[in-house]
Design a protein around this motif. Sequence first.
Motif, PDB file in Angstrom:
ATOM      1  N   UNK A  34       7.812  -6.516 -16.020  1.00  0.00           N
ATOM      2  CA  UNK A  34       8.996  -7.509 -16.874  1.00  0.00           C
ATOM      3  C   UNK A  34       9.009  -8.958 -15.512  1.00  0.00           C
ATOM      4  N   UNK A  35       9.545  -8.284 -14.216  1.00  0.00           N
ATOM      5  CA  UNK A  35      10.367 -10.462 -13.916  1.00  0.00           C
ATOM      6  C   UNK A  35       9.267 -10.617 -12.765  1.00  0.00           C
ATOM      7  N   UNK A  36       8.040  -9.612 -12.428  1.00  0.00           N
ATOM      8  CA  UNK A  36       7.768 -10.241 -11.475  1.00  0.00           C
ATOM      9  C   UNK A  36       6.236  -9.845 -11.435  1.00  0.00           C
ATOM     10  N   UNK A  37       5.500 -10.409 -12.371  1.00  0.00           N
ATOM     11  CA  UNK A  37       4.382  -9.730 -13.798  1.00  0.00           C
ATOM     12  C   UNK A  37       3.006  -9.732 -12.164  1.00  0.00           C
ATOM     13  N   UNK A  38       3.140 -10.199 -12.101  1.00  0.00           N
ATOM     14  CA  UNK A  38       1.708 -11.327 -11.166  1.00  0.00           C
ATOM     15  C   UNK A  38       1.832 -10.246 -10.001  1.00  0.00           C
ATOM     16  N   UNK A  39       2.893  -9.215  -9.760  1.00  0.00           N
ATOM     17  CA  UNK A  39       2.454  -8.597  -8.500  1.00  0.00           C
ATOM     18  C   UNK A  39       2.700  -6.439  -8.859  1.00  0.00           C
ATOM     19  N   UNK A  40       1.437  -6.541  -9.814  1.00  0.00           N
ATOM     20  CA  UNK A  40       1.851  -5.364 -10.010  1.00  0.00           C
ATOM     21  C   UNK A  40       0.582  -4.782  -9.343  1.00  0.00           C
ATOM     22  N   UNK A  41      -0.114  -3.997  -9.185  1.00  0.00           N
ATOM     23  CA  UNK A  41      -1.122  -3.699  -8.899  1.00  0.00           C
ATOM     24  C   UNK A  41      -2.540  -2.994  -9.764  1.00  0.00           C
ATOM     25  N   UNK A  42      -3.700  -3.109  -9.992  1.00  0.00           N
ATOM     26  CA  UNK A  42      -4.028  -2.074 -10.349  1.00  0.00           C
ATOM     27  C   UNK A  42      -4.531  -0.472 -10.412  1.00  0.00           C
ATOM     28  N   UNK A  43      -4.998  -0.262  -9.096  1.00  0.00           N
ATOM     29  CA  UNK A  43      -5.154   0.999  -9.262  1.00  0.00           C
ATOM     30  C   UNK A  43      -4.422   1.113  -7.276  1.00  0.00           C
ATOM     31  N   UNK A  44      -4.269   2.481  -7.093  1.00  0.00           N
ATOM     32  CA  UNK A  44      -4.570   2.539  -5.382  1.00  0.00           C
ATOM     33  C   UNK A  44      -5.190   1.720  -4.860  1.00  0.00           C
ATOM     34  N   UNK A  45      -6.669   1.135  -5.176  1.00  0.00           N
ATOM     35  CA  UNK A  45      -7.479   0.796  -4.363  1.00  0.00           C
ATOM     36  C   UNK A  45      -7.259  -0.378  -3.934  1.00  0.00           C
ATOM     37  N   UNK A  46      -6.776  -1.627  -4.935  1.00  0.00           N
ATOM     38  CA  UNK A  46      -6.283  -2.787  -5.064  1.00  0.00           C
ATOM     39  C   UNK A  46      -5.037  -2.265  -3.930  1.00  0.00           C
ATOM     40  N   UNK A  47      -3.799  -1.553  -3.733  1.00  0.00           N
ATOM     41  CA  UNK A  47      -3.120  -1.846  -2.745  1.00  0.00           C
ATOM     42  C   UNK A  47      -2.903  -1.431  -1.414  1.00  0.00           C
ATOM     43  N   UNK A  48      -4.084  -0.464  -1.738  1.00  0.00           N
ATOM     44  CA  UNK A  48      -4.323  -0.114  -0.163  1.00  0.00           C
ATOM     45  C   UNK A  48      -5.590  -1.330   0.091  1.00  0.00           C
ATOM     46  N   UNK A  49      -5.566  -2.372  -0.335  1.00  0.00           N
ATOM     47  CA  UNK A  49      -6.211  -3.480   0.258  1.00  0.00           C
ATOM     48  C   UNK A  49      -4.955  -4.402   0.524  1.00  0.00           C
ATOM     49  N   UNK A  50      -3.992  -4.113  -0.386  1.00  0.00           N
ATOM     50  CA  UNK A  50      -2.989  -5.119  -0.433  1.00  0.00           C
ATOM     51  C   UNK A  50      -2.489  -5.028   1.126  1.00  0.00           C
ATOM     52  N   UNK A  51      -1.932  -3.614   1.135  1.00  0.00           N
ATOM     53  CA  UNK A  51      -2.067  -3.519   3.055  1.00  0.00           C
ATOM     54  C   UNK A  51      -2.586  -3.936   3.789  1.00  0.00           C
ATOM     55  N   UNK A  52      -3.420  -3.950   3.782  1.00  0.00           N
ATOM     56  CA  UNK A  52      -4.866  -4.074   4.813  1.00  0.00           C
ATOM     57  C   UNK A  52      -4.290  -5.904   5.116  1.00  0.00           C
ATOM     58  N   UNK A  53      -4.371  -6.497   3.829  1.00  0.00           N
ATOM     59  CA  UNK A  53      -4.298  -7.155   4.205  1.00  0.00           C
ATOM     60  C   UNK A  53      -2.526  -8.121   4.839  1.00  0.00           C
ATOM     61  N   UNK A  54      -1.632  -7.944   4.090  1.00  0.00           N
ATOM     62  CA  UNK A  54      -0.413  -7.587   4.996  1.00  0.00           C
ATOM     63  C   UNK A  54      -0.246  -7.189   6.427  1.00  0.00           C
ATOM     64  N   UNK A  55      -0.739  -5.906   5.959  1.00  0.00           N
ATOM     65  CA  UNK A  55      -0.396  -5.793   7.702  1.00  0.00           C
ATOM     66  C   UNK A  55      -1.420  -7.158   9.164  1.00  0.00           C
ATOM     67  N   UNK A  56      -2.188  -7.203   8.426  1.00  0.00           N
ATOM     68  CA  UNK A  56      -2.989  -8.919   9.290  1.00  0.00           C
ATOM     69  C   UNK A  56      -2.473  -9.969   9.257  1.00  0.00           C
ATOM     70  N   UNK A  57      -1.406  -9.498   7.616  1.00  0.00           N
ATOM     71  CA  UNK A  57      -1.066 -11.242   8.249  1.00  0.00           C
ATOM     72  C   UNK A  57       0.301 -11.064   9.670  1.00  0.00           C
ATOM     73  N   UNK A  58       0.591 -10.065   9.563  1.00  0.00           N
ATOM     74  CA  UNK A  58       1.806 -10.069   9.767  1.00  0.00           C
ATOM     75  C   UNK A  58       2.065  -9.632  11.839  1.00  0.00           C
TER      76      UNK A  58
END
Length: 175
Positions: A34-58
């Motif tokens: 509801x409050x952050x509509x662009x922050x939902x992940x489509x599935x676990x695979x997309x979430x895993x990709x996001x985590x890899x991206x976040x780890x790389x950025x950090x």
Amino acid sequence: MHYLFETGHLRVRPFKAEDAERLYANHCEEAVKKWIPNESYADIAETEGAIRFYRDCVERKKLPYVLAVESRESGLLIGDTGINEVDGHPGEVEIGYTVCQACSGRGYATELVKGMADFCEKVLHVHRLYGRVMRGNDASVRVLEKNGFSFVRMETGAEDDPEGRGMLVYRKELR
């Protein structure tokens, strides 16, 4: 585990691959949708990709700088926080945060934003921090105000406001 900072109830750290299921579940909650509509992940695979991206950025100390938030009591992943650049304004970033519904209403978001603002100032040398909240999200407005953010303006037509409610923009000077 290497924690970047801790607060009274929370520990904040880089994401781990095994966080994917919990992060996905947190972002599937109705309040996030509801409050952050662009922050939902489509599935676990997309979430895993996001985590890899976040780890790389950090690891590379570049934005967006997104971190896992866990409960000190349970050790469970209960949310996330991060910052991203404000286009064309070096030293200015926008903060984002989520706390799962089961942990809402306990002051954790307020505690998290305070800890992240301190981390941004002392470690990342951020000068100005913004918070953008969809109009109507009174709980997030209170979180920002309790942390010394001041209302700046309302935005309309933002891509992260698909329903056209308007985004309330708050700012905090860190130095």
